[in-house]
Design an enzyme around this catalytic site. Sequence first.
Site, PDB file in Angstrom:
ATOM      1  N   HIS A 165     -26.036 -49.518 -47.243  1.00  0.00           N
ATOM      2  CA  HIS A 165     -26.542 -50.950 -47.180  1.00  0.00           C
ATOM      3  C   HIS A 165     -27.987 -51.028 -47.276  1.00  0.00           C
ATOM      4  O   HIS A 165     -28.537 -50.605 -46.463  1.00  0.00           O
ATOM      5  CB  HIS A 165     -26.245 -51.714 -46.108  1.00  0.00           C
TER       6      HIS A 165
ATOM      7  N   HIS B 133     -23.600 -57.118 -40.120  1.00  0.00           N
ATOM      8  CA  HIS B 133     -22.386 -57.113 -39.864  1.00  0.00           C
ATOM      9  C   HIS B 133     -21.995 -57.205 -38.323  1.00  0.00           C
ATOM     10  O   HIS B 133     -22.982 -56.729 -37.399  1.00  0.00           O
ATOM     11  CB  HIS B 133     -21.630 -55.754 -40.104  1.00  0.00           C
TER      12      HIS B 133
ATOM     13  N   GLU C  29     -22.115 -54.224 -36.049  1.00  0.00           N
ATOM     14  CA  GLU C  29     -23.307 -53.564 -35.803  1.00  0.00           C
ATOM     15  C   GLU C  29     -23.944 -53.920 -34.390  1.00  0.00           C
ATOM     16  O   GLU C  29     -24.636 -53.345 -33.663  1.00  0.00           O
ATOM     17  CB  GLU C  29     -24.231 -53.813 -36.676  1.00  0.00           C
TER      18      GLU C  29
ATOM     19  N   ALA D  64     -16.305 -55.610 -50.219  1.00  0.00           N
ATOM     20  CA  ALA D  64     -15.287 -54.486 -50.509  1.00  0.00           C
ATOM     21  C   ALA D  64     -14.157 -54.919 -49.336  1.00  0.00           C
ATOM     22  O   ALA D  64     -14.494 -55.220 -48.280  1.00  0.00           O
ATOM     23  CB  ALA D  64     -15.672 -53.115 -50.234  1.00  0.00           C
TER      24      ALA D  64
ATOM     25  N   MET E 103     -14.528 -56.926 -43.114  1.00  0.00           N
ATOM     26  CA  MET E 103     -15.356 -56.981 -41.848  1.00  0.00           C
ATOM     27  C   MET E 103     -16.525 -58.054 -41.926  1.00  0.00           C
ATOM     28  O   MET E 103     -17.365 -57.772 -41.407  1.00  0.00           O
ATOM     29  CB  MET E 103     -15.721 -55.807 -41.609  1.00  0.00           C
ATOM     30  N   SER E 104     -16.513 -59.036 -42.952  1.00  0.00           N
ATOM     31  CA  SER E 104     -17.601 -59.780 -43.290  1.00  0.00           C
ATOM     32  C   SER E 104     -17.135 -61.211 -43.958  1.00  0.00           C
ATOM     33  O   SER E 104     -15.912 -61.529 -43.810  1.00  0.00           O
ATOM     34  CB  SER E 104     -18.281 -59.021 -44.423  1.00  0.00           C
TER      35      SER E 104
ATOM     36  N   ASN F 127      -8.743 -50.516 -51.575  1.00  0.00           N
ATOM     37  CA  ASN F 127      -7.497 -49.826 -50.814  1.00  0.00           C
ATOM     38  C   ASN F 127      -6.672 -50.719 -50.386  1.00  0.00           C
ATOM     39  O   ASN F 127      -6.621 -51.852 -50.124  1.00  0.00           O
ATOM     40  CB  ASN F 127      -8.198 -48.946 -49.511  1.00  0.00           C
TER      41      ASN F 127
ATOM     42  N   HIS G  54     -14.887 -44.685 -45.183  1.00  0.00           N
ATOM     43  CA  HIS G  54     -15.681 -45.564 -45.866  1.00  0.00           C
ATOM     44  C   HIS G  54     -16.254 -44.979 -47.176  1.00  0.00           C
ATOM     45  O   HIS G  54     -16.700 -45.825 -48.040  1.00  0.00           O
ATOM     46  CB  HIS G  54     -17.096 -45.569 -45.032  1.00  0.00           C
TER      47      HIS G  54
END
Length: 269
Positions: A58, A80, A83, A110, A208-209, A232, A244
């Site tokens: 990132h 995120h 974090e 993603a 996750m976002s 995936n 990842h």
Amino acid sequence: MNKLKNCLKSIQEKIDFKPEVALILGSGLGDFADEINIVDTIDYTEIEGFPVSTVKGHKGRFVFGYVENVPVVIMQGRIHYYEGYAMQDVVLPTRLMGLMGAKKLILTNAAGTCNPNFRPGDLMMITDHITTAIPSPLIGENLDELGPRFPDMSEVYSKRMRSIIIDCASRLHLSLRQGIYVQFTGPNYETPAEIQLAQSWHGDAVGMSTAVEAMAAKHMGMEVCGISCITNMAAGLSQNALNHEEVQDIASQISTSFKSLIKEMIVSI
Ligand code: HPA
């Protein structure tokens, strides 16, 4: 609000630019920024009080420029929740882009899919989201200057934009899935049982976002749309363990069609 205003001042001291469209680039999708006519960039670390991203892959900066004649601001690398930031900090950059003047927001990510009919490599237009598994970014004192205490969320992803996106994909001969995005906290991928839960909620993609950014943008009256790059099959839907690197690999494999769709969207919305 003070933190936001300080960040905004810090940016305005460096650049005089009024974006029309804001774009947040997901994992493995960051090189879209090289496609635009870049006017300037500002690293997040240069902005006073800005939460800084640490995940590999990132890049953390705002990129300012034009796609044809449309002024855009791009977040190359997002913040995120996993974090360790407060949810209010996670959505700070989104709010900042709104305060810079962007009235429209394109979110990208993603994502895994929990829809057995979808496949890695698919592009999915987000029709709605579920944030039941995470805290709302609007918890805490309401920023009345931005929006109401109890904002409506019945159309987070603009119907107007969605119909334009469908036209964009069809002009480009790209197949486009549509579905509901479920945000989990991460950083771990979900368990198969959690994916079954997401399926029972009628979710199609997991990540996750994104959903919290959409909420913050909707709260302040921005028009929002979103595209998930399916990287995936979610946990339990395939034999493979998730990692990842693979997610990033597949994301960059989708990037040619992803980039053409996003470009077309920027000039069409
Ligand atoms: N789960 C959560 N986040 C993700 C996934 C996933 O399967 N793939 C890419 N981001």
